[in-house]
Design a protein around this motif. Structure first.
Motif, PDB file in Angstrom:
ATOM      1  N   VAL A 229      23.995 -20.312  31.032  1.00 57.33           N
ATOM      2  CA  VAL A 229      22.823 -20.280  30.485  1.00 57.33           C
ATOM      3  C   VAL A 229      22.300 -18.973  30.552  1.00 57.33           C
ATOM      4  CG1 VAL A 229      20.377 -21.343  31.113  1.00 57.33           C
ATOM      5  CG2 VAL A 229      22.323 -22.670  31.466  1.00 57.33           C
ATOM      6  N   THR A 230      21.401 -18.425  29.450  1.00 55.48           N
ATOM      7  CA  THR A 230      20.909 -17.121  29.552  1.00 55.48           C
ATOM      8  C   THR A 230      19.345 -17.294  29.110  1.00 55.48           C
ATOM      9  OG1 THR A 230      23.078 -16.230  28.547  1.00 55.48           O
ATOM     10  CG2 THR A 230      20.957 -14.814  28.361  1.00 55.48           C
ATOM     11  N   VAL A 231      18.549 -16.432  29.745  1.00 54.23           N
ATOM     12  CA  VAL A 231      17.350 -16.272  29.677  1.00 54.23           C
ATOM     13  C   VAL A 231      16.796 -14.692  29.438  1.00 54.23           C
ATOM     14  CG1 VAL A 231      16.598 -16.211  32.307  1.00 54.23           C
ATOM     15  CG2 VAL A 231      14.960 -16.708  30.571  1.00 54.23           C
ATOM     16  N   SER A 232      16.274 -14.472  28.586  1.00 50.44           N
ATOM     17  CA  SER A 232      15.890 -13.044  28.426  1.00 50.44           C
ATOM     18  C   SER A 232      14.654 -12.739  27.434  1.00 50.44           C
ATOM     19  CB  SER A 232      16.936 -12.288  27.356  1.00 50.44           C
ATOM     20  OG  SER A 232      16.858 -12.848  26.048  1.00 50.44           O
ATOM     21  N   SER A 233      13.833 -11.630  27.868  1.00 52.77           N
ATOM     22  CA  SER A 233      12.672 -11.364  27.340  1.00 52.77           C
ATOM     23  C   SER A 233      12.607  -9.813  27.005  1.00 52.77           C
ATOM     24  CB  SER A 233      11.537 -11.781  28.512  1.00 52.77           C
ATOM     25  OG  SER A 233      10.248 -11.306  28.024  1.00 52.77           O
ATOM     26  N   TYR A 234      12.349  -9.536  25.614  1.00 51.70           N
ATOM     27  CA  TYR A 234      12.037  -8.150  25.288  1.00 51.70           C
ATOM     28  C   TYR A 234      10.444  -8.037  25.300  1.00 51.70           C
ATOM     29  CZ  TYR A 234      11.919  -4.274  21.915  1.00 51.70           C
ATOM     30  OH  TYR A 234      11.831  -3.021  20.948  1.00 51.70           O
ATOM     31  N   GLN A 235       9.942  -6.732  25.365  1.00 54.23           N
ATOM     32  CA  GLN A 235       8.671  -6.412  25.134  1.00 54.23           C
ATOM     33  C   GLN A 235       8.584  -5.083  24.651  1.00 54.23           C
ATOM     34  OE1 GLN A 235       5.386  -7.319  28.316  1.00 54.23           O
ATOM     35  NE2 GLN A 235       5.318  -5.183  28.460  1.00 54.23           N
ATOM     36  N   THR A 236       7.766  -4.678  23.750  1.00 55.90           N
ATOM     37  CA  THR A 236       7.277  -3.246  23.158  1.00 55.90           C
ATOM     38  C   THR A 236       6.143  -3.085  22.857  1.00 55.90           C
ATOM     39  OG1 THR A 236       8.186  -1.915  21.339  1.00 55.90           O
ATOM     40  CG2 THR A 236       7.745  -4.264  20.809  1.00 55.90           C
ATOM     41  N   PHE A 237       5.435  -1.837  23.257  1.00 56.70           N
ATOM     42  CA  PHE A 237       4.375  -1.475  22.922  1.00 56.70           C
ATOM     43  C   PHE A 237       4.534  -0.055  22.288  1.00 56.70           C
ATOM     44  CE2 PHE A 237       0.380   1.210  24.100  1.00 56.70           C
ATOM     45  CZ  PHE A 237      -0.391   0.623  23.470  1.00 56.70           C
ATOM     46  N   GLU A 238       3.815   0.090  20.973  1.00 55.29           N
ATOM     47  CA  GLU A 238       3.937   1.411  20.208  1.00 55.29           C
ATOM     48  C   GLU A 238       2.912   1.776  19.575  1.00 55.29           C
ATOM     49  OE1 GLU A 238       6.914   0.182  17.436  1.00 55.29           O
ATOM     50  OE2 GLU A 238       7.872  -1.315  18.824  1.00 55.29           O
ATOM     51  N   GLU A 239       2.592   3.037  19.852  1.00 58.18           N
ATOM     52  CA  GLU A 239       1.307   3.625  19.265  1.00 58.18           C
ATOM     53  C   GLU A 239       1.571   4.838  18.200  1.00 58.18           C
ATOM     54  OE1 GLU A 239      -2.348   3.254  21.836  1.00 58.18           O
ATOM     55  OE2 GLU A 239      -1.048   4.600  22.913  1.00 58.18           O
TER      56      GLU A 239
END
Length: 815
Positions: free
Chosen positions: A367-377
């Protein structure tokens, strides 16, 4: 050009001649098998405390030529097996060495993956070669990928690459079965920082340029499959150069239940960017840190966790630019004076955890859980006032003024206030089963995607006092985009595949077949993607492999494909479709008692529902409609092996053609016959795709001084024919001109500071000082164009050149 070609031929002849000199070495030979006496291929066999080593052949055999003094220790390592060491007391005992590797029960899932990939369309890459590769990326894994079969690149500042006619967005990267994403707003190599994969953390690295199995996701071009280390002892490394620095540490608890490997990297392109035509204050700063942890509760349960954070900033205040271009008889000079600045920031973070359960040898679950987050300006306001001159050649031999006749003046103002926030979270359940001779695997994954995008960008251009495009009534901008969008979507994907070995009269046949499904609630599209791979080991020649792969590869939009150039989202967008067939041939052979492998692959890809796009530098701007069809076809060749005893080199060549037909594009031509006018509608038909690079060639060559392997030379060469381009903000059919060919040679000279015969139990495993010469022949390569107009409103494409020659000093320490 002739002088550069002469020097290039000389250095190639030098390295080839250099490699043919007798080294006076001792040959160590033997075989590696498992506990059942089955030969193991691709096992790493090295001489301890040296850089001498090789990998085993399909029959498990190996040969190493060494300068080390006896006694020497050999180390054999292979994923999923315990490390084995053998001490050889003298040269008289250096033949018929026998390794028998024992499987690790707790890593049976990795063994299965290794067995599967070994027989299919993947190439194994030695991640340690990044230390040897002279490359301006500063040690990015992608520097190695660019020299693999079917891969092309024309930008040393970027870690991105194209594969067999695809663009940058069509390549997948997995780290320990977790799909990796990259920033969305980057438009130039100058803005790019470090790619996700840290080579210091890598245990194994495999690459497929097409025809990959159902277990890999929904993109059309390639897969880079990375496995991070599960360390068993304390180790570390540090590197420093003019381009940045990095460090890593790894270790485990005494009972080996808990292990961790972590790395931090810093990179700056300031030194390189100082060689560009545009002068100014460059201040790029790129930093990342990541860690991979493993905890084994017992032989059945295991927990992995991966954490990553990256912060990349790019600040730039341009001052002046001067570019001379054209031919000897028609030379132009562009001078620009700038005001303003650019400030960009790209911050990304990712966290992932997987819980593995090994019920028995035949059944495993994860079982795999993942989260990716990006903030770009992306923020810039830059005014450029230019003067275009025509230079009259002076053949009298007398010195002439650097100024020419003024044929155009003008200015352009570029403005942007762009920002994007995005998160991608998913939960996956995976199973692997060994049923009789079948290896069955499956996965169900749910994914949630959220993007919030603010887009405000425009350009104003003036030529000789008139704004362009010209209007009698108002001042028009070249373009002006202003939008704010938000999406919140869900995606469900599954796959199931089986691998089955079959004994036939022709030889051992390995069949891998399966399919993927993909449902996306944004457009309510449900996709089924069948795929199959066939591998044959002929009975009459065990050193030959014949491969065939094919299937349907859908690429469902993520976010950027949805958006038109004006920033409007298309709710009716559909997945792009690639129907592929790949045929491959592998031949293992020996030459001069050294191992080699020759590989060739021919392929054809038929594209439907294509979303046309334009490329400027590394920015892919989609047109937001499925209104094209196309194809890509070609053939690739690769030969790699020990051209110099004990060190691997390789040569690649690819021939490819990729075109597309935009179904609703046309233009009207007016014909005059006296006073009669008639019009004709022209349909351009098939035109070259933006990635249509017809011929590419790459070379990575290693050598060392006779009887002194502490002094090494590494040569990295890339060549590619020109890519299509056209005027900015124009229709796709106008992009039929070609950039100049991309040509680049990087040279690295290395010295092992530990000496000729380092102690086996010494404090340092590696201690290298490297001198690197980037762009050895100082060739001006073009990445894009800046368009200006003269007083007659004639447009000129002024090349934006890449980096010129630079020298880098690098120190590498490992313990």
């Amino acid at each position: 050009m002739k002088k550069q070609a002469y020097y290039f031929i000389q250095i190639l002849l030098f390295t080839v001649a250099f490699s043919s000199i007798a080294k006076g070495q001792t040959t160590i030979s033997g075989k590696v098998t498992d506990q059942n006496n089955k030969a193991l291929e691709f096992v790493n066999v090295v001489v301890a405390s040296t850089n001498e080593g090789t990998v085993t052949s399909p029959t498990g055999d190996f040969k190493i030529k060494t300068n080390a003094e006896f006694p020497v220790t050999l180390i054999a390592t292979f994923i999923g097996y315990n490390k084995s060491t053998i001490t050889i007391k003298s040269a008289d005992n250096a033949t018929n060495i026998s390794f028998k590797l024992k499987q690790k029960a707790e890593e049976l899932d990795q063994v299965e993956v290794q067995g599967r990939l070994k027989g299919q369309s993947f190439t194994k890459i030695n991640a340690k070669t990044t230390m040897l590769l002279p490359d301006v990326s500063g040690g990015n894994i992608e520097g190695l990928v660019k020299s693999q079969i079917g891969v092309s690149s024309n930008n040393e500042l970027s870690s991105q690459y194209r594969v067999r006619g695809g663009n940058y967005d069509e390549n997948m990267v997995y780290v320990n079965d977790i799909e990796i994403y990259r920033p969305f707003l980057i438009r130039s190599g100058q803005q790019e920082g470090l790619s996700f994969v840290n080579p210091d953390l890598v245990s194994s690295l495999k690459f497929s340029p097409g025809g990959f199995e159902s277990q890999y996701g929904d993109k059309m071009s390639s897969v880079l499959d990375v496995t991070y280390k599960d360390p068993k002892e304390f180790k570390g490394s540090a590197k420093a150069s003019f381009l940045g620095a990095s460090t890593h540490l790894e270790g485990s608890s005494k009972n080996e239940k808990f292990s961790i490997i972590t790395g931090a990297r810093y990179k700056t392109n300031q030194y390189l960017l100082g060689s560009l035509d545009t002068e100014g204050d460059y201040n790029p700063t790129f930093f990342d840190v990541q860690a991979f942890m493993t905890y084994k509760f017992n032989k059945k349960w295991k927990l992995n966790a991966l954490g990553y954070f990256s912060n990349n900033t790019y600040n730039f205040t341009p001052t002046t630019r001067q570019t001379t271009f054209g031919t000897l008889g028609d030379t132009k000079n562009l001078v620009i004076y700038f005001e303003g600045q650019e400030k960009d920031q790209f911050s990304t973070a990712m966290g992932a955890a997987s819980l593995s359960y090994i019920h028995n040898y035949s059944n495993r679950f994860k079982v795999t859980v993942s989260s990716y987050q990006t903030f770009e300006e992306e923020n810039f306001d830059i005014l450029g006032e230019y003067r275009l001159e025509e230079i009259t050649p002076d053949f009298s031999g007398k010195s002439s003024s650097s100024k020419g006749q003024n044929i155009g003046v003008g200015s352009n103002m570029e403005h942007a206030r762009n920002s994007l926030y995005g998160t991608i979270s998913n939960l996956a359940l995976q199973g692997k089963h060994h049923i009789s001779n079948n290896r069955l695997s499956w996965e169900i994954k749910g994914q949630k995607e959220f993007f919030k995008d603010y887009f405000n960008e425009w350009e104003m251009r003036d030529s000789s006092g008139y704004s362009l495009p010209y209007s009698d009534n108002q001042v028009d901008l070249v373009y002006a985009y202003n939008s704010q969008q938000e999406t919140n979507t869900n995606r469900l994907t599954t796959y199931i595949q089986d691998e089955l070995p079959i004994e036939t009269n022709l030889g051992e046949l390995i069949l891998n077949f399966g399919f993927r499904t993909n449902y996306w609630d944004y457009n309510n599209e449900f996709l089924i993607s069948p795929r199959a791979n066939i591998l044959l080991h002929p009975n009459n020649n065990k050193k030959v492999r014949l491969r065939m792969a094919g299937g349907i590869y859908y690429q469902s939009p993520l976010y950027r494909e949805l958006r038109t150039p004006e920033g409007i989202l298309n709710p009716d967008i559909k997945a792009q479709k690639s129907t592929q067939i790949v045929a491959g041939y592998d031949k293992y052979f020996t030459w001069n008692n050294r191992p080699f492998k020759f590989t060739t692959e021919a392929y054809y890809k038929k594209f439907d529902n294509l979303i046309p796009y334009q490329i400027d530098n590394v920015r892919v701007r989609y047109l937001g409609e499925n209104n094209a069809k196309g194809y890509a076809t070609g053939i690739d060749f690769k030969i790699h092996g020990d051209f110099v005893p004990g060190v691997e080199s390789w040569f690649n060549m690819s021939i490819m053609k990729s075109e597309e037909d935009i179904t609703d594009d046309s233009y009207i031509v007016t014909h005059k016959n006296g006073e009669t006018e008639t019009t004709e509608t022209i349909y351009p038909g098939y035109i070259p795709r933006p990635t249509d690079q017809r011929v590419t060639f790459s070379l990575f060559f290693q050598d060392y001084l006779p009887n002194n392997p502490t002094l090494r030379v590494n040569l990295n060469l890339l060549y590619g024919t020109g890519l299509p381009f056209g005027p900015p903000q124009s229709d796709r059919y106008m992009a039929v001109n070609r950039m100049p060919d991309y040509r680049r040679v990087d040279l690295g000279l290395m010295k092992d500071l530990r000496g000729k015969n380092p102690k086996p139990n010494g404090l340092l495993d590696e201690f290298w000082l490297s001198l690197e010469v980037f762009n050895l022949f100082d060739i001006q390569n073009t990445i894009s164009y800046f368009w200006v107009s003269d007083v007659n409103n004639q447009q000129y494409a002024v090349p934006n050149y890449l980096t010129s020659r630079r020298i880098n000093l690098k120190l590498t320490v490992a313990f």
